[in-house]
Scaffold this motif. Structure first.
Motif, PDB file in Angstrom:
ATOM      1  N   LYS A  19       0.818  -1.209   0.000  1.00  0.00           N
ATOM      2  CA  LYS A  19       0.000   0.000   0.000  1.00  0.00           C
ATOM      3  C   LYS A  19       0.854   1.262   0.000  1.00  0.00           C
ATOM      4  CE  LYS A  19      -3.204  -2.787   2.682  1.00  0.00           C
ATOM      5  NZ  LYS A  19      -3.636  -3.138   4.045  1.00  0.00           N
ATOM      6  N   VAL A  20       0.370   2.281  -0.695  1.00  0.00           N
ATOM      7  CA  VAL A  20       1.054   3.569  -0.784  1.00  0.00           C
ATOM      8  C   VAL A  20       0.213   4.668  -0.130  1.00  0.00           C
ATOM      9  CG1 VAL A  20       1.971   5.314  -2.366  1.00  0.00           C
ATOM     10  CG2 VAL A  20       2.261   2.885  -2.893  1.00  0.00           C
ATOM     11  N   GLU A  24      -1.895   1.376   8.545  1.00  0.00           N
ATOM     12  CA  GLU A  24      -2.793   2.480   8.217  1.00  0.00           C
ATOM     13  C   GLU A  24      -3.837   2.778   9.287  1.00  0.00           C
ATOM     14  OE1 GLU A  24      -3.995  -1.266   5.903  1.00  0.00           O
ATOM     15  OE2 GLU A  24      -2.167  -0.224   6.510  1.00  0.00           O
ATOM     16  N   HIS A  25      -3.670   2.247  10.493  1.00  0.00           N
ATOM     17  CA  HIS A  25      -4.681   2.471  11.530  1.00  0.00           C
ATOM     18  C   HIS A  25      -4.900   3.947  11.885  1.00  0.00           C
ATOM     19  CE1 HIS A  25      -1.103   2.588  14.176  1.00  0.00           C
ATOM     20  NE2 HIS A  25      -1.845   3.307  14.972  1.00  0.00           N
ATOM     21  N   ILE A  48      -6.569  10.744   5.243  1.00  0.00           N
ATOM     22  CA  ILE A  48      -5.733  10.108   4.214  1.00  0.00           C
ATOM     23  C   ILE A  48      -4.331   9.952   4.771  1.00  0.00           C
ATOM     24  CG2 ILE A  48      -4.940  10.189   1.812  1.00  0.00           C
ATOM     25  CD1 ILE A  48      -7.133  12.210   1.225  1.00  0.00           C
ATOM     26  N   GLU A  49      -3.726   8.798   4.522  1.00  0.00           N
ATOM     27  CA  GLU A  49      -2.350   8.535   4.945  1.00  0.00           C
ATOM     28  C   GLU A  49      -1.478   8.267   3.729  1.00  0.00           C
ATOM     29  OE1 GLU A  49      -1.345   5.832   8.328  1.00  0.00           O
ATOM     30  OE2 GLU A  49      -0.427   4.597   6.751  1.00  0.00           O
ATOM     31  N   ALA A  50      -0.300   8.887   3.704  1.00  0.00           N
ATOM     32  CA  ALA A  50       0.705   8.625   2.670  1.00  0.00           C
ATOM     33  C   ALA A  50       1.918   8.001   3.338  1.00  0.00           C
ATOM     34  CB  ALA A  50       1.097   9.920   1.958  1.00  0.00           C
ATOM     35  N   ARG A  51       2.384   6.885   2.799  1.00  0.00           N
ATOM     36  CA  ARG A  51       3.560   6.213   3.339  1.00  0.00           C
ATOM     37  C   ARG A  51       4.813   6.776   2.656  1.00  0.00           C
ATOM     38  NH1 ARG A  51       2.353  -0.227   4.113  1.00  0.00           N
ATOM     39  NH2 ARG A  51       0.155  -0.098   4.710  1.00  0.00           N
ATOM     40  N   LYS A  72       4.913   8.102   8.213  1.00  0.00           N
ATOM     41  CA  LYS A  72       3.554   8.143   7.682  1.00  0.00           C
ATOM     42  C   LYS A  72       3.044   9.563   7.884  1.00  0.00           C
ATOM     43  CE  LYS A  72       1.911   5.089  10.452  1.00  0.00           C
ATOM     44  NZ  LYS A  72       1.261   4.000  11.202  1.00  0.00           N
ATOM     45  N   LEU A  73       2.543  10.164   6.824  1.00  0.00           N
ATOM     46  CA  LEU A  73       1.960  11.500   6.900  1.00  0.00           C
ATOM     47  C   LEU A  73       0.452  11.329   6.801  1.00  0.00           C
ATOM     48  CD1 LEU A  73       3.162  14.670   4.995  1.00  0.00           C
ATOM     49  CD2 LEU A  73       0.752  14.172   5.275  1.00  0.00           C
TER      50      LEU A  73
END
Length: 665
Positions: free
Chosen positions: A237-238, A296-297, A335-338, A389-390
């Motif tokens: 996942k991205v 991603e929690h 939203i999360e960006a790795r 993680k942002l």
């Protein structure tokens, strides 16, 4: 409540657990390998204890060392985080046998979902829809090929014992099945010690939607809504977001009910994630259940207001889930960006090195940063290359997308190649704004995502301004305090008597050579770039922030010295700037024709031999690094003149693995 817990993990999740435990008044023990002696999670914990060499099998995956550390430090419970031993039923049992509470699900629940084949059979029995496929015990190549024929191509080969994209291959034609099976088995064996495969029908343009479930030891099991994790590379996942955009309420409810049914079927306890593939038709299929907290929690935490780590600890301590969780409603969009140390332009190859400079956007109620990396920390070959993680939140998805884009533009990471610019471009795509999501999103949009960074006179002017201000700052630092501060002999701005200060500035910007004619002025510089003259002035702070006026516009970025070159971060893009010596350029013009190891790793397979004539793109060597396989391929039609490695060799980055002579050379 526990008075002390041990965290059997590292990186950002270890830091997250430590901070939550501190909030709850619980002391923490960190474990660390030799490579992590000075890591952030070690500094944050109340106590820390070393558990062995850098390779994970000799440290973080050594259950006996983890339990011995818990005994030595007097911990009462062990939190496995995610990855490593978090989904290891034997480890959960060993914790209980040694008198420690395992902060996670019961061993039998982990074991039930540990094998994908068995899990799918169990889910089908529980009435949860599953993807058509073969999950049987017979693993002979002939049987697997026959089952693939029955299912119909394209099919997906998956390692039964693992996840994270390892041991997973899409096979689109029968002719490619045998070779892909060999590669998938080899990668699965290296990652999980088990090369058993299952085969599923490969769905075209599905979405990856997962449901967060939580259960206590008193019979309560609830869903905490869903996440969309469709944007992936290499099956990892991205971007993740919650809730999944565009789902009808009825479909959402059916997915929640299926996820809870899956958890109840294995008598689950704690936090878990049930993952589904959602077909464009609206049908959904069980894919797997992760019996742990997910990377991603945080997006679920943002839309629910809950701290899932805190409730993992509370449930492990025997507490019941609050009754009012049944009344929870989705609040806004997250939203999360790795952010990874990897090179998207080279098949997302992990990047190794020391993070020399690291700038994140400021945290706020709308922006959260989860990271276990600081400036000065190393990204090594031994562990996952995640930097941070942002996570952003706002009242609706369009607002959250705008916040994500702005936050990504403020990132600056030096010392390793990162995917920050790639993520910024992704966040700016119309298709992303329109939530046109599926697992092929990156492939469909690769023309925009992998385009060269935009270069124009204003960006070149920013590069020149950064060089000039950096040189001035360096000159001021190294100059002696003047007796007369107004003396022309103590200036560092190209002063000339009775003439304007002028110079020609030569540099390479984004791989292109440039010459900028510079006139030094009282409050800035006049820059001649081609036929255009641009006035530029600005300030370069000690932490690398570059605030500038270029022409009629104000710009803000970051400018850092990076070895013998410089780095400019502007509008989410990363530009490299160097001023090489002409002699060095001349000396570097020769090329040996060797194909090099892109990073440190282990040679897993040799697919060619000395003297072999090969076509462009032919696979020559397979190496394993950072838990993934990387194939070295022929850059053109030609001859393999020498193989310089053997299976099992540990090779350094830059080692010449194959001598290659292109046809006609």
């Amino acid at each position: 409540m526990f008075s002390k817990i041990l965290i059997a993990n590292r990186g950002e999740i270890a830091c997250r657990i430590i901070r939550t435990a501190a909030k709850m008044g619980i002391r923490t023990v960190a474990v660390y390998s030799d490579a992590d002696r000075n890591a952030m999670h070690v500094a944050l914990a109340d106590e820390a204890i070393g558990i062995g060499p850098a390779p994970a099998r000799a440290s973080y995956l050594d259950a006996e060392k983890i339990i011995a550390a818990a005994k030595t430090t007097g911990a009462e419970a062990i939190h496995p985080g995610y990855g490593f031993l978090s989904e290891n039923a034997a480890f959960a049992e060993a914790c209980a046998a040694a008198g420690f509470v395992f902060i996670g699900p019961p061993p039998q629940a982990i074991r039930a979902m540990g094998g994908k084949s068995e899990a799918k059979a169990l889910m089908a029995k529980a009435g949860v829809p599953v993807v058509p496929g073969y999950h049987g015990d017979e693993q002979a190549e002939k049987r697997l090929a026959s089952e693939a024929d029955k299912i119909g191509y394209p099919v997906l080969l998956k390692a039964s014992a693992g996840g994270g994209g390892k041991g997973m291959r899409v096979v689109r034609q029968k002719s490619g099945f045998a070779a892909e099976l060999v590669g998938a088995k080899r990668e699965a064996l290296a990652a999980f010690g088990n090369d058993r495969m299952l085969i599923e029908k490969y769905l075209e343009r599905p979405r990856h939607v997962e449901v967060q479930v939580f259960a206590d030891g008193h019979g309560t099991c609830v869903s905490l809504f869903e996440r969309d994790c469709s944007i992936q590379r290499r099956h990892q996942k991205v971007i993740e977001e919650a809730p999944a955009p565009g789902l009808p309420d009825g479909l959402r409810q059916r997915m929640y009910e299926a996820a809870v049914a899956a958890a109840r079927a294995i008598d689950y306890r704690g936090a878990g994630t049930v993952e589904f593939l959602l077909d464009p038709s609206g049908d959904f299929y069980f894919m797997e259940m992760n019996t742990r907290l997910q990377v991603e929690h945080p997006v679920t935490e943002y839309i629910t207001g809950l701290d899932l780590v805190e409730w993992q600890i509370r449930v492990a301590n025997g507490e019941a889930l609050p009754e009012d969780w049944a009344d929870l409603r989705i609040n806004g969009h997250a939203i999360e960006a790795r952010i990874y140390a990897e090179d998207p332009a080279h098949d997302f190859l992990p990047s190794i090195g020391t993070v020399s400079h690291l700038v994140f956007p400021d945290e706020s109620p709308h922006i959260r940063i989860d990271s276990g990396i600081r400036a000065g920390d190393a990204i090594t070959v031994h562990y996952d290359p995640m930097i941070a993680k942002l996570i952003v939140w706002d009242t609706d998805r369009p607002s959250a997308v705008r916040r994500l884009r702005l936050a990504l533009e403020k990132l600056a990471i030096c010392g390793v190649t990162s995917n920050a610019a790639f993520l910024t471009r992704l966040a700016g795509l119309d298709a992303f704004a329109a939530a046109d999501l599926d697992t092929g999103f990156i492939t469909r949009n690769e023309a925009a995502l992998f385009a060269s960074a935009a270069t124009d006179e204003n960006r070149i002017a920013m590069a020149a301004l950064g060089l000039l201000l950096s040189r001035r700052k360096t000159g001021n630092i190294h100059s002696r305090p003047p007796a007369d501060p107004h003396s022309p002999w103590n200036t560092t701005n190209a002063f000339r008597l009775n003439a304007p200060a002028r110079e020609n500035l030569h540099f390479i910007f984004d791989h292109q050579p440039h010459e900028v004619r510079v006139s030094h002025e009282a409050d800035g510089f006049s820059l001649e770039i081609g036929a255009r003259t641009i006035r530029a002035c600005g300030k370069l702070s000690d932490d690398g922030e570059l605030q500038a006026t270029v022409g009629d516009g104000k710009r803000q970025g970051h400018f850092f010295a990076e070895g013998n070159s410089h780095a400019l971060f502007l509008g989410g893009e990363h530009y490299r700037i160097s001023q090489p010596d002409p002699v060095d350029i001349a000396d570097s013009s020769t090329h040996t024709g060797g194909l090099e190891a892109p990073m440190p790793g282990v040679i897993r397979a040799l697919l060619s031999e000395n003297g072999a004539a090969v076509e462009a793109g032919a696979a020559l060597v397979v190496m394993e690094a950072m838990k993934m396989e990387h194939t070295i391929r022929a850059p053109a039609k030609g001859i393999v003149t020498a193989i310089n490695c053997a299976e099992g060799d540990m090779v350094a980055a830059g080692a010449v693995l194959v001598d290659f002579e292109p046809e006609g050379a």
